[in-house]
Design a protein around this motif. Structure first.
Motif, PDB file in Angstrom:
ATOM      1  N   THR A  19     -39.976  48.736 -29.450  1.00  0.00           N
ATOM      2  CA  THR A  19     -41.118  49.261 -28.698  1.00  0.00           C
ATOM      3  C   THR A  19     -40.948  48.900 -27.228  1.00  0.00           C
ATOM      4  O   THR A  19     -40.474  47.815 -26.887  1.00  0.00           O
ATOM      5  CB  THR A  19     -42.471  48.715 -29.213  1.00  0.00           C
ATOM      6  N   SER A  20     -41.297  49.828 -26.366  1.00  0.00           N
ATOM      7  CA  SER A  20     -41.227  49.611 -24.921  1.00  0.00           C
ATOM      8  C   SER A  20     -42.204  50.569 -24.258  1.00  0.00           C
ATOM      9  O   SER A  20     -42.848  51.377 -24.931  1.00  0.00           O
ATOM     10  CB  SER A  20     -39.793  49.813 -24.410  1.00  0.00           C
ATOM     11  N   ARG A  21     -42.306  50.495 -22.958  1.00  0.00           N
ATOM     12  CA  ARG A  21     -43.337  51.249 -22.254  1.00  0.00           C
ATOM     13  C   ARG A  21     -42.693  52.333 -21.390  1.00  0.00           C
ATOM     14  O   ARG A  21     -41.982  52.028 -20.432  1.00  0.00           O
ATOM     15  CB  ARG A  21     -44.204  50.328 -21.405  1.00  0.00           C
ATOM     16  N   GLY A  22     -42.954  53.596 -21.742  1.00  0.00           N
ATOM     17  CA  GLY A  22     -42.449  54.717 -20.960  1.00  0.00           C
ATOM     18  C   GLY A  22     -41.218  55.362 -21.565  1.00  0.00           C
ATOM     19  O   GLY A  22     -40.432  54.727 -22.268  1.00  0.00           O
ATOM     20  N   ALA A  23     -41.052  56.661 -21.252  1.00  0.00           N
ATOM     21  CA  ALA A  23     -39.954  57.426 -21.842  1.00  0.00           C
ATOM     22  C   ALA A  23     -38.589  56.892 -21.435  1.00  0.00           C
ATOM     23  O   ALA A  23     -37.655  56.869 -22.244  1.00  0.00           O
ATOM     24  CB  ALA A  23     -40.091  58.900 -21.439  1.00  0.00           C
ATOM     25  N   ALA A  24     -38.441  56.453 -20.170  1.00  0.00           N
ATOM     26  CA  ALA A  24     -37.142  55.978 -19.712  1.00  0.00           C
ATOM     27  C   ALA A  24     -36.708  54.736 -20.491  1.00  0.00           C
ATOM     28  O   ALA A  24     -35.543  54.613 -20.905  1.00  0.00           O
ATOM     29  CB  ALA A  24     -37.187  55.676 -18.221  1.00  0.00           C
ATOM     30  N   LYS A  25     -37.644  53.819 -20.712  1.00  0.00           N
ATOM     31  CA  LYS A  25     -37.303  52.606 -21.457  1.00  0.00           C
ATOM     32  C   LYS A  25     -37.068  52.924 -22.939  1.00  0.00           C
ATOM     33  O   LYS A  25     -36.190  52.329 -23.575  1.00  0.00           O
ATOM     34  CB  LYS A  25     -38.403  51.557 -21.299  1.00  0.00           C
ATOM     35  N   THR A  26     -37.844  53.847 -23.460  1.00  0.00           N
ATOM     36  CA  THR A  26     -37.647  54.244 -24.850  1.00  0.00           C
ATOM     37  C   THR A  26     -36.248  54.820 -25.044  1.00  0.00           C
ATOM     38  O   THR A  26     -35.547  54.488 -26.010  1.00  0.00           O
ATOM     39  CB  THR A  26     -38.709  55.280 -25.262  1.00  0.00           C
ATOM     40  N   ASP A  27     -35.822  55.663 -24.114  1.00  0.00           N
ATOM     41  CA  ASP A  27     -34.475  56.230 -24.176  1.00  0.00           C
ATOM     42  C   ASP A  27     -33.415  55.136 -24.029  1.00  0.00           C
ATOM     43  O   ASP A  27     -32.376  55.173 -24.706  1.00  0.00           O
ATOM     44  CB  ASP A  27     -34.285  57.279 -23.078  1.00  0.00           C
ATOM     45  N   ALA A  28     -33.673  54.166 -23.149  1.00  0.00           N
ATOM     46  CA  ALA A  28     -32.705  53.091 -22.943  1.00  0.00           C
ATOM     47  C   ALA A  28     -32.526  52.253 -24.204  1.00  0.00           C
ATOM     48  O   ALA A  28     -31.396  51.882 -24.572  1.00  0.00           O
ATOM     49  CB  ALA A  28     -33.139  52.200 -21.777  1.00  0.00           C
ATOM     50  N   ALA A  29     -33.625  51.935 -24.879  1.00  0.00           N
ATOM     51  CA  ALA A  29     -33.537  51.157 -26.115  1.00  0.00           C
ATOM     52  C   ALA A  29     -32.763  51.918 -27.187  1.00  0.00           C
ATOM     53  O   ALA A  29     -31.950  51.343 -27.923  1.00  0.00           O
ATOM     54  CB  ALA A  29     -34.934  50.805 -26.616  1.00  0.00           C
ATOM     55  N   ARG A  30     -32.987  53.204 -27.254  1.00  0.00           N
ATOM     56  CA  ARG A  30     -32.261  54.026 -28.234  1.00  0.00           C
ATOM     57  C   ARG A  30     -30.766  54.044 -27.889  1.00  0.00           C
ATOM     58  O   ARG A  30     -29.905  53.938 -28.779  1.00  0.00           O
ATOM     59  CB  ARG A  30     -32.831  55.439 -28.246  1.00  0.00           C
ATOM     60  N   ALA A  31     -30.436  54.148 -26.613  1.00  0.00           N
ATOM     61  CA  ALA A  31     -29.035  54.171 -26.194  1.00  0.00           C
ATOM     62  C   ALA A  31     -28.332  52.855 -26.502  1.00  0.00           C
ATOM     63  O   ALA A  31     -27.116  52.830 -26.748  1.00  0.00           O
ATOM     64  CB  ALA A  31     -28.939  54.485 -24.702  1.00  0.00           C
ATOM     65  N   LEU A  32     -29.088  51.761 -26.514  1.00  0.00           N
ATOM     66  CA  LEU A  32     -28.510  50.452 -26.822  1.00  0.00           C
ATOM     67  C   LEU A  32     -28.307  50.244 -28.316  1.00  0.00           C
ATOM     68  O   LEU A  32     -27.681  49.262 -28.721  1.00  0.00           O
ATOM     69  CB  LEU A  32     -29.406  49.348 -26.269  1.00  0.00           C
ATOM     70  N   GLY A  33     -28.850  51.151 -29.135  1.00  0.00           N
ATOM     71  CA  GLY A  33     -28.608  51.049 -30.570  1.00  0.00           C
ATOM     72  C   GLY A  33     -29.827  51.013 -31.447  1.00  0.00           C
ATOM     73  O   GLY A  33     -29.696  50.970 -32.681  1.00  0.00           O
ATOM     74  N   ALA A  34     -31.040  51.021 -30.870  1.00  0.00           N
ATOM     75  CA  ALA A  34     -32.245  50.996 -31.708  1.00  0.00           C
ATOM     76  C   ALA A  34     -32.278  52.227 -32.606  1.00  0.00           C
ATOM     77  O   ALA A  34     -32.063  53.352 -32.152  1.00  0.00           O
ATOM     78  CB  ALA A  34     -33.491  50.937 -30.835  1.00  0.00           C
ATOM     79  N   ASP A  35     -32.566  52.020 -33.885  1.00  0.00           N
ATOM     80  CA  ASP A  35     -32.643  53.130 -34.827  1.00  0.00           C
ATOM     81  C   ASP A  35     -33.906  53.946 -34.624  1.00  0.00           C
ATOM     82  O   ASP A  35     -33.906  55.169 -34.789  1.00  0.00           O
ATOM     83  CB  ASP A  35     -32.601  52.584 -36.260  1.00  0.00           C
ATOM     84  N   VAL A  36     -35.001  53.253 -34.288  1.00  0.00           N
ATOM     85  CA  VAL A  36     -36.275  53.904 -33.976  1.00  0.00           C
ATOM     86  C   VAL A  36     -36.770  53.303 -32.673  1.00  0.00           C
ATOM     87  O   VAL A  36     -36.856  52.077 -32.542  1.00  0.00           O
ATOM     88  CB  VAL A  36     -37.315  53.676 -35.096  1.00  0.00           C
ATOM     89  N   SER A  37     -37.089  54.143 -31.697  1.00  0.00           N
ATOM     90  CA  SER A  37     -37.551  53.654 -30.398  1.00  0.00           C
ATOM     91  C   SER A  37     -38.899  54.281 -30.090  1.00  0.00           C
ATOM     92  O   SER A  37     -39.012  55.506 -29.963  1.00  0.00           O
ATOM     93  CB  SER A  37     -36.528  54.003 -29.310  1.00  0.00           C
ATOM     94  N   LEU A  38     -39.928  53.437 -29.998  1.00  0.00           N
ATOM     95  CA  LEU A  38     -41.308  53.904 -29.860  1.00  0.00           C
ATOM     96  C   LEU A  38     -41.860  53.577 -28.477  1.00  0.00           C
ATOM     97  O   LEU A  38     -41.659  52.466 -27.963  1.00  0.00           O
ATOM     98  CB  LEU A  38     -42.189  53.246 -30.928  1.00  0.00           C
ATOM     99  N   ASP A  39     -42.562  54.549 -27.903  1.00  0.00           N
ATOM    100  CA  ASP A  39     -43.201  54.388 -26.603  1.00  0.00           C
ATOM    101  C   ASP A  39     -44.596  53.806 -26.816  1.00  0.00           C
ATOM    102  O   ASP A  39     -45.463  54.458 -27.411  1.00  0.00           O
ATOM    103  CB  ASP A  39     -43.266  55.737 -25.899  1.00  0.00           C
ATOM    104  N   ALA A  40     -44.820  52.598 -26.327  1.00  0.00           N
ATOM    105  CA  ALA A  40     -46.106  51.926 -26.529  1.00  0.00           C
ATOM    106  C   ALA A  40     -47.233  52.573 -25.745  1.00  0.00           C
ATOM    107  O   ALA A  40     -48.405  52.259 -25.969  1.00  0.00           O
ATOM    108  CB  ALA A  40     -45.986  50.453 -26.140  1.00  0.00           C
ATOM    109  N   THR A  41     -46.902  53.480 -24.828  1.00  0.00           N
ATOM    110  CA  THR A  41     -47.941  54.131 -24.031  1.00  0.00           C
ATOM    111  C   THR A  41     -48.374  55.474 -24.616  1.00  0.00           C
ATOM    112  O   THR A  41     -49.271  56.124 -24.082  1.00  0.00           O
ATOM    113  CB  THR A  41     -47.462  54.356 -22.584  1.00  0.00           C
TER     114      THR A  41
END
Length: 324
Positions: A171-193
């Motif tokens: 979980t992270s805040r904003g689309a850019a961070k959500t995309d970054a977490a997914r690029a680092l390997g997160a299987d599911v990346s959720l936008d807390a906002t």
């Protein structure tokens, strides 16, 4: 040597000043490191504002992790040699040209890793290992939920969990961070906002281990997200320390709630953790599977700007101070 001091002892980021202090001398069992870079971490912000004082006998200078070159050895040190490239976990003293550290708390820097990026490893890797792998007992095939997934701790936790064979919900805040977490390997990346995190986590199958840096605001969410036998590990309370939990649910689902800090542990306990990390995690660092991204670097004289960037919460990865 140069170091970063705090005007009047505590204050805002603008209180950070470059000062001159005596060069440290390694005590028996310590090494002296010529610092190439130092990690900037949230505990530094807390210490600067007077909320996280250094343990007795520890340098009052900020900085819990560095990388550099060994320049002197204290009596009894036989593990390292002058000229070795190391990164190290400190109790304090990292924002400076030179730093002393217990020789047992240093790790070798791989040949293909520059010292700047290496400075972002010790505090984060050891924190994740102690809390996710030991306290949280994450197993291959299980799911790890990481809040604040693009922080220095978060990006490291993603990489370590994936190297371990676990599944990651970030979980992270904003689309850019959500995309970054997914690029680092997160299987599911959720936008807390956007939307309901509880539904997103439920739809992703829930979680077995939670690495929680948020605290009170996510307490109800976290307890509801845990699968039976789940482990909830608290390492930060950014939204506050007081929370209400459902003890009946805790009993029925056999949930475990725990937490820890790293800095206050004894020298022997830190040495044990470092030895475990070198044996179990460092091969992933050598292979390049665990290399937290560097968000930004600042010269030592610009420590104020590094703190302001960390406080703003816009970073993805590690913020580092560099020294020439």
């Amino acid at each position: 040597m140069r170091a970063v001091g705090i005007e009047d002892g505590t204050g805002p980021a603008e209180a950070l000043r470059l000062i001159e202090v005596a060069d440290p001398v390694p005590a028996p069992g310590e090494v002296l490191i010529r610092v190439a870079a130092a990690g900037v971490n949230r505990p530094d912000l807390l210490q600067r504002t007077g909320l996280y004082p250094p343990p007795p006998g520890t340098s009052p200078i900020l900085g819990l992790e560095v990388a550099g070159t060994v320049t002197a050895l204290g009596d009894g040190v036989d593990r390292w040699r002058v000229g070795d490239r190391v990164c190290a976990l400190l109790g304090g003293g990292g924002y400076a040209d030179l730093a002393t550290v217990d020789a047992r708390h240093a790790l070798p820097v791989p040949d293909d890793l520059d010292l700047i990026q290496a400075a972002g490893l010790p505090e984060t890797v050891l924190t994740v290992f102690a809390n996710v792998f030991e306290a949280g007992a994450l197993k291959p095939g299980e799911t790890l939920l990481i809040h604040g997934a693009t922080s220095g701790i978060g990006v490291t936790a993603i990489q370590m969990a994936k190297a371990h064979g676990a599944r990651v919900i970030a979980t992270s805040r904003g689309a850019a961070k959500t995309d970054a977490a997914r690029a680092l390997g997160a299987d599911v990346s959720l936008d807390a906002t956007v939307g309901d995190l509880a539904i997103g986590i439920r739809d992703a199958g829930g979680t077995d281990v939670i690495l929680d840096m948020v605290g009170a605001a996510y307490a109800r969410l976290n307890q509801g997200a845990l699968n039976a036998g789940g482990r909830w590990v608290v390492i930060g309370t950014q939204s506050g320390p007081m929370a209400e939990i459902d003890l009946t649910r805790l009993m029925l689902k056999r949930q475990v709630l725990t937490g820890s800090t790293l800095r206050s542990r004894s020298a022997d306990e830190k040495a044990r953790l470092v030895a475990q990390v070198q044996d179990r995690i460092w091969p992933w660092v050598v292979e390049g599977r665990v290399r937290p991204p560097v968000d930004a670097t600042f010269p030592l004289a610009d420590a104020k700007d590094a703190h302001l960037r960390l406080e703003a919460g816009v970073h993805v990865g590690k913020i580092l101070l560099t020294l020439d």
